[in-house]
Design a protein around this motif. Structure first.
Motif, PDB file in Angstrom:
ATOM      1  N   SER A 236      12.095  -0.422   8.832  1.00 32.79           N
ATOM      2  CA  SER A 236      10.636  -0.378   8.698  1.00 32.79           C
ATOM      3  C   SER A 236      10.030  -1.753   8.974  1.00 32.79           C
ATOM      4  CB  SER A 236      10.244   0.096   7.294  1.00 32.79           C
ATOM      5  OG  SER A 236      10.715   1.400   7.040  1.00 32.79           O
ATOM      6  N   HIS A 237      10.667  -2.792   8.431  1.00 35.23           N
ATOM      7  CA  HIS A 237      10.171  -4.146   8.659  1.00 35.23           C
ATOM      8  C   HIS A 237      10.456  -4.614  10.073  1.00 35.23           C
ATOM      9  CE1 HIS A 237       9.572  -8.498   7.649  1.00 35.23           C
ATOM     10  NE2 HIS A 237       8.643  -7.950   6.890  1.00 35.23           N
ATOM     11  N   PHE A 242       6.079  -6.854  14.525  1.00 33.60           N
ATOM     12  CA  PHE A 242       6.370  -7.805  15.601  1.00 33.60           C
ATOM     13  C   PHE A 242       5.248  -7.900  16.632  1.00 33.60           C
ATOM     14  CE2 PHE A 242       8.486  -3.890  17.168  1.00 33.60           C
ATOM     15  CZ  PHE A 242       7.896  -3.764  18.418  1.00 33.60           C
ATOM     16  N   ALA A 243       4.526  -6.802  16.870  1.00 35.98           N
ATOM     17  CA  ALA A 243       3.441  -6.850  17.852  1.00 35.98           C
ATOM     18  C   ALA A 243       2.353  -7.826  17.417  1.00 35.98           C
ATOM     19  CB  ALA A 243       2.854  -5.450  18.052  1.00 35.98           C
ATOM     20  N   GLY A 244       2.002  -7.804  16.138  1.00 37.74           N
ATOM     21  CA  GLY A 244       0.995  -8.728  15.633  1.00 37.74           C
ATOM     22  C   GLY A 244       1.489 -10.161  15.601  1.00 37.74           C
ATOM     23  N   ALA A 335      -3.275  -4.936  13.817  1.00 37.42           N
ATOM     24  CA  ALA A 335      -3.481  -5.434  12.462  1.00 37.42           C
ATOM     25  C   ALA A 335      -2.842  -4.556  11.407  1.00 37.42           C
ATOM     26  CB  ALA A 335      -4.987  -5.568  12.186  1.00 37.42           C
ATOM     27  N   THR A 336      -2.628  -3.275  11.691  1.00 39.16           N
ATOM     28  CA  THR A 336      -2.005  -2.399  10.693  1.00 39.16           C
ATOM     29  C   THR A 336      -0.526  -2.700  10.507  1.00 39.16           C
ATOM     30  OG1 THR A 336      -1.460  -0.681  12.337  1.00 39.16           O
ATOM     31  CG2 THR A 336      -3.631  -0.550  11.270  1.00 39.16           C
ATOM     32  N   GLY A 337       0.086  -3.380  11.479  1.00 42.44           N
ATOM     33  CA  GLY A 337       1.525  -3.597  11.420  1.00 42.44           C
ATOM     34  C   GLY A 337       1.973  -4.486  10.285  1.00 42.44           C
ATOM     35  N   GLY A 338       1.233  -5.582  10.038  1.00 40.87           N
ATOM     36  CA  GLY A 338       1.615  -6.486   8.958  1.00 40.87           C
ATOM     37  C   GLY A 338       1.571  -5.830   7.595  1.00 40.87           C
ATOM     38  N   PRO A 339       0.466  -5.201   7.205  1.00 41.26           N
ATOM     39  CA  PRO A 339       0.440  -4.498   5.924  1.00 41.26           C
ATOM     40  C   PRO A 339       1.476  -3.385   5.829  1.00 41.26           C
ATOM     41  CG  PRO A 339      -1.795  -4.851   6.711  1.00 41.26           C
ATOM     42  CD  PRO A 339      -0.878  -5.262   7.831  1.00 41.26           C
TER      43      PRO A 339
END
Length: 446
Positions: A236-237, A242-244, A335-339
């Motif tokens: 999941s991590h 990685f895109a952000g 931006a959704t990737g980090g959270p």
């Protein structure tokens, strides 16, 4: 400190100084994110070499997480945060006056090593100065406020550089960091006078747990990896942030300016919106993860991966430069990737015993670094292979092909998330166990 007692004024002062130091560490960490073109021009660096600035910096940051945690356990937050900030100061001063690429890369590596102490250091202060009931909220607030450092790197720093010079901009950032190193040393204290010693915190994830590092060191990495929750958390991590990271740390501004033909002001606006969107989405996804623990993968993690993929494909396949509204949609998707990546640690905490939590979370934390480093370097390499390795030769088509490097990682990560989810549900008894493999026939059976 009693559980129902409000934090003291001194606790708030110490946390404020600590979190501002953390904000500044993120500004230093991201100081090349809006200056990729300028760095390439200053050091005559091709795209692959430019990638190495971020790859080695983040790599050192990741490697130093365990040593930083051990030093925090032994000496407390005040001295280790002071040393970390001092290393950042030296790294930025060297960066300001670097005569060549090699020295500049070494400076970024030193910065990464110092940066590794700041976030776990602030979390340690939270755990010692705030009650167990308040500490999780303060940890979330620490992470949210810390993102302001991205904004400082994206807007004021480029403005200062263009108004003065490379040397002045980086020396000014180093001087500001030095001031906060002094503040931390003079104001921060490891723990209240009523507490005899520090408590231990989970330095890899931001989760505050009373888990001693000495216990974790006795656990085998193999034991942690065998837990399905660890594997699900790792993938999941690996798949979500990685895109952000690649966009903010290095390739976003060059893509928007040299590729999409946007002005630097528009590029700064879009990257700023990315950070703001991430700060907004963090509490939302965190709340949903807590309320729907059985639907984290299908309901939260995989939808963010799909959203990032669709948004990038829309930008890549758009005929000609993408309109600004689509680039803003891309910023929101990234931006959704980090959270979403923080949900990985929910899996880890839910399925690992406390005595090996830090070992498991360290493995999970590595997933996002591995994927980010891979993508950052792959984008630079693909630009070079197309003959677009310098700002003068960057083209939109070259960037489009280079950003396709993200697709294999999304695909690999998604496959293993689905497998890991099934293993976790079997562990929880929500799916039947796998059928045992039939024994191999012995020669006597022939």
């Amino acid at each position: 400190m009693e559980a129902n007692r409000a934090p003291s004024v001194r606790a708030w002062i110490i946390w404020t100084v600590g979190v501002l130091a953390y904000v500044l560490s993120i500004t230093n960490r991201s100081s090349l994110s809006a200056l990729g073109v300028e760095a390439a021009d200053r050091f005559s660096a091709d795209a692959s070499t430019l990638s190495m600035f971020a790859v080695l910096q983040v790599g050192v940051y990741a490697i130093m997480q365990i040593p930083a945690g051990l030093l925090l356990d032994r000496f407390g937050a005040r001295p280790i945060m002071t040393v970390g900030l001092s290393m950042i100061v030296v790294g930025q001063l060297v960066m300001a006056f670097s005569p060549n690429v090699g020295v500049a890369i070494a400076a970024r590596m030193l910065l990464g090593a110092g940066d590794a102490a700041l976030f776990p250091g602030v979390l340690r202060l939270v755990s010692t100065w705030y009650s167990a009931q308040r500490a999780p909220l303060m940890a979330q607030l620490t992470g949210t406020v810390g993102q302001l450092g991205q904004l400082l790197a994206l807007v004021p720093l480029p403005m200062l550089l263009h108004a003065t010079s490379w040397e002045v901009a980086f020396a000014t950032l180093a001087g500001t960091t030095a001031v906060f190193a002094v503040f931390v040393f003079l104001i921060v204290r490891n723990h209240p006078a009523t507490v005899g010693a520090d408590v231990s915190v989970n330095t890899d994830t931001g989760a505050i747990r009373v888990v001693k590092s000495s216990f974790d060191l006795r656990q085998s990495l193999g034991e942690a990896w065998q837990n399905p929750g660890t594997r699900l958390g790792f993938w999941s991590h690996f798949t979500t942030p990685f895109a952000g990271t690649a966009f903010l740390m290095l390739w976003g501004v060059p893509f928007l300016t040299a590729g999409e033909g946007q002005s630097r002001e528009v590029a700064s606006l879009i990257t700023t919106l990315l950070v703001v969107f991430s700060m907004i989405m963090g509490p939302i996804l965190g709340t949903l993860s807590g309320r729907h623990p059985l639907h984290r993968s299908y309901g939260l993690v995989l939808p963010t991966v799909a959203l990032q993929f669709v948004a990038w494909m829309a930008v890549i396949l758009w005929p000609g430069p993408a309109p600004i509204w689509l680039l803003i949609v891309l910023a929101f998707a990234i931006a959704t990737g980090g959270p979403a990546s923080m949900i990985a640690f929910d899996h880890t905490r839910a399925h690992n015993p406390a005595h090996r939590l830090s070992t498991a979370t360290g493995l999970v934390n590595a997933g996002g670094f591995i994927s980010a480093l891979t993508v950052i370097f792959a984008i630079g390499l693909l630009l070079d292979l197309q003959g677009a390795g310098s700002p003068e030769t960057y083209t939109l088509d070259a960037f489009r092909i280079a950003f396709l490097a993200q697709i294999p990682l999304w695909l690999i990560g998604t496959i293993f998330i689905l497998r890991g989810r099934a293993d976790v549900r079997r562990l929880m008894g929500l799916l039947p166990p796998k059928a045992p493999k039939p024994p191999k026939p012995s020669p006597a059976d022939d």
